[in-house]
Design a protein around this motif. Sequence first.
Motif, PDB file in Angstrom:
ATOM      1  N   LEU A   8     -39.862 -21.409  12.762  1.00 14.59           N
ATOM      2  CA  LEU A   8     -39.253 -20.887  11.537  1.00 14.59           C
ATOM      3  C   LEU A   8     -39.935 -21.482  10.310  1.00 14.59           C
ATOM      4  N   ALA A   9     -40.177 -22.778  10.310  1.00 13.71           N
ATOM      5  CA  ALA A   9     -40.850 -23.422   9.178  1.00 13.71           C
ATOM      6  C   ALA A   9     -42.254 -22.852   8.999  1.00 13.71           C
ATOM      7  N   ALA A  10     -42.971 -22.670  10.099  1.00 14.04           N
ATOM      8  CA  ALA A  10     -44.330 -22.136  10.027  1.00 14.04           C
ATOM      9  C   ALA A  10     -44.326 -20.695   9.510  1.00 14.04           C
ATOM     10  N   MET A  11     -43.390 -19.894  10.002  1.00 11.91           N
ATOM     11  CA  MET A  11     -43.330 -18.491   9.573  1.00 11.91           C
ATOM     12  C   MET A  11     -42.896 -18.374   8.112  1.00 11.91           C
ATOM     13  N   THR A  12     -41.985 -19.228   7.687  1.00 12.45           N
ATOM     14  CA  THR A  12     -41.549 -19.220   6.290  1.00 12.45           C
ATOM     15  C   THR A  12     -42.715 -19.567   5.371  1.00 12.45           C
ATOM     16  N   ALA A  13     -43.520 -20.547   5.765  1.00  9.52           N
ATOM     17  CA  ALA A  13     -44.708 -20.907   4.981  1.00  9.52           C
ATOM     18  C   ALA A  13     -45.754 -19.793   5.030  1.00  9.52           C
ATOM     19  N   ARG A  14     -45.852 -19.127   6.154  1.00  7.27           N
ATOM     20  CA  ARG A  14     -46.853 -18.075   6.368  1.00  7.27           C
ATOM     21  C   ARG A  14     -46.552 -16.809   5.583  1.00  7.27           C
ATOM     22  N   ILE A  15     -45.255 -16.556   5.327  1.00  8.44           N
ATOM     23  CA  ILE A  15     -44.844 -15.312   4.665  1.00  8.44           C
ATOM     24  C   ILE A  15     -44.069 -15.639   3.394  1.00  8.44           C
ATOM     25  N   ARG A  52     -49.110  -3.809   6.822  1.00  2.00           N
ATOM     26  CA  ARG A  52     -48.424  -2.525   6.936  1.00  2.00           C
ATOM     27  C   ARG A  52     -47.007  -2.550   6.375  1.00  2.00           C
ATOM     28  N   ALA A  53     -46.557  -3.704   5.905  1.00  2.00           N
ATOM     29  CA  ALA A  53     -45.184  -3.823   5.397  1.00  2.00           C
ATOM     30  C   ALA A  53     -44.957  -2.892   4.222  1.00  2.00           C
ATOM     31  N   ALA A  54     -43.852  -2.176   4.264  1.00  2.00           N
ATOM     32  CA  ALA A  54     -43.492  -1.269   3.173  1.00  2.00           C
ATOM     33  C   ALA A  54     -42.008  -1.438   2.881  1.00  2.00           C
ATOM     34  N   PRO A  55     -41.687  -1.968   1.726  1.00  2.00           N
ATOM     35  CA  PRO A  55     -42.565  -2.445   0.664  1.00  2.00           C
ATOM     36  C   PRO A  55     -43.267  -3.737   1.085  1.00  2.00           C
ATOM     37  N   PRO A  56     -44.319  -4.096   0.371  1.00  2.37           N
ATOM     38  CA  PRO A  56     -45.020  -5.340   0.710  1.00  2.37           C
ATOM     39  C   PRO A  56     -44.185  -6.563   0.314  1.00  2.37           C
ATOM     40  N   PHE A  57     -44.481  -7.690   0.925  1.00  2.65           N
ATOM     41  CA  PHE A  57     -43.840  -8.942   0.557  1.00  2.65           C
ATOM     42  C   PHE A  57     -44.361  -9.372  -0.811  1.00  2.65           C
ATOM     43  N   ASP A  58     -43.480  -9.896  -1.653  1.00  3.06           N
ATOM     44  CA  ASP A  58     -43.859 -10.378  -2.971  1.00  3.06           C
ATOM     45  C   ASP A  58     -43.810 -11.901  -2.952  1.00  3.06           C
ATOM     46  N   PRO A  59     -44.977 -12.569  -2.934  1.00  2.00           N
ATOM     47  CA  PRO A  59     -44.996 -14.032  -2.850  1.00  2.00           C
ATOM     48  C   PRO A  59     -44.324 -14.720  -4.038  1.00  2.00           C
ATOM     49  N   ALA A  60     -44.102 -14.000  -5.140  1.00  2.00           N
ATOM     50  CA  ALA A  60     -43.449 -14.590  -6.310  1.00  2.00           C
ATOM     51  C   ALA A  60     -41.936 -14.706  -6.112  1.00  2.00           C
ATOM     52  N   VAL A  61     -41.404 -13.996  -5.130  1.00  2.00           N
ATOM     53  CA  VAL A  61     -39.963 -14.038  -4.854  1.00  2.00           C
ATOM     54  C   VAL A  61     -39.674 -15.273  -3.999  1.00  2.00           C
ATOM     55  N   PRO A  62     -38.701 -16.087  -4.385  1.00  2.00           N
ATOM     56  CA  PRO A  62     -38.393 -17.250  -3.551  1.00  2.00           C
ATOM     57  C   PRO A  62     -37.783 -16.825  -2.211  1.00  2.00           C
ATOM     58  N   ALA A  63     -38.124 -17.561  -1.170  1.00  2.00           N
ATOM     59  CA  ALA A  63     -37.563 -17.266   0.155  1.00  2.00           C
ATOM     60  C   ALA A  63     -36.049 -17.387   0.074  1.00  2.00           C
ATOM     61  N   ARG A  64     -35.369 -16.516   0.811  1.00  2.00           N
ATOM     62  CA  ARG A  64     -33.901 -16.512   0.797  1.00  2.00           C
ATOM     63  C   ARG A  64     -33.394 -16.355   2.222  1.00  2.00           C
ATOM     64  N   LEU A  65     -32.516 -17.237   2.638  1.00  2.00           N
ATOM     65  CA  LEU A  65     -31.931 -17.205   3.970  1.00  2.00           C
ATOM     66  C   LEU A  65     -30.564 -16.531   3.889  1.00  2.00           C
ATOM     67  N   LEU A  66     -30.381 -15.495   4.699  1.00  2.00           N
ATOM     68  CA  LEU A  66     -29.120 -14.750   4.716  1.00  2.00           C
ATOM     69  C   LEU A  66     -28.617 -14.606   6.146  1.00  2.00           C
TER      70      LEU A  66
END
Length: 149
Positions: free
Chosen positions: A26-33, A121-135
């Motif tokens: 999870l930590a690696a994927m959060t950093a990766r995306i 291929r993500a639609a919409p694409p990920f926006d790196p400026a948005v802070p990660a949010r856990l829900l």
Amino acid sequence: MDPEAQLDGFLAKFLPEVAALARSLLAAMTARIPGAHILVYDNYNALAIGFSPSEKAGQAVLSLAVFPRWVTLCFLHGAGLPDPHGLLKGEGSRVRHVRLEIREKLDDPRIQALIDAALDRAAPPFDPAVPARLLVKSISAKQRPRRPA
């Protein structure tokens, strides 16, 4: 309850080594995306942790599925991904997966290429400026045991 505390509680149901692997992945994927919304589903069969560019589950691209003995990286639109090394498993119309027995397997360049293709291929694409949010999106009342019998 705080989503981080809830997730810790969900992971505590698993064997310590499986929980540790899941936390590391999870930590690696959060950093990766960067910019991912991390969507948690404590489902009947597994604990699913999705990575989406929004709060919508239907837009999730990847997920970690935590099972009693292992963690699987799921490509939610994996059927259409190029897989020259034949790493992806599954025969459904959409989802493919790779079992990650150890944290280092995520660093395999072939798996990283699959992740890159999925993110492209993500639609919409990920926006790196948005802070990660856990829900925490859902918790099933009935669940299979989280530890092997």
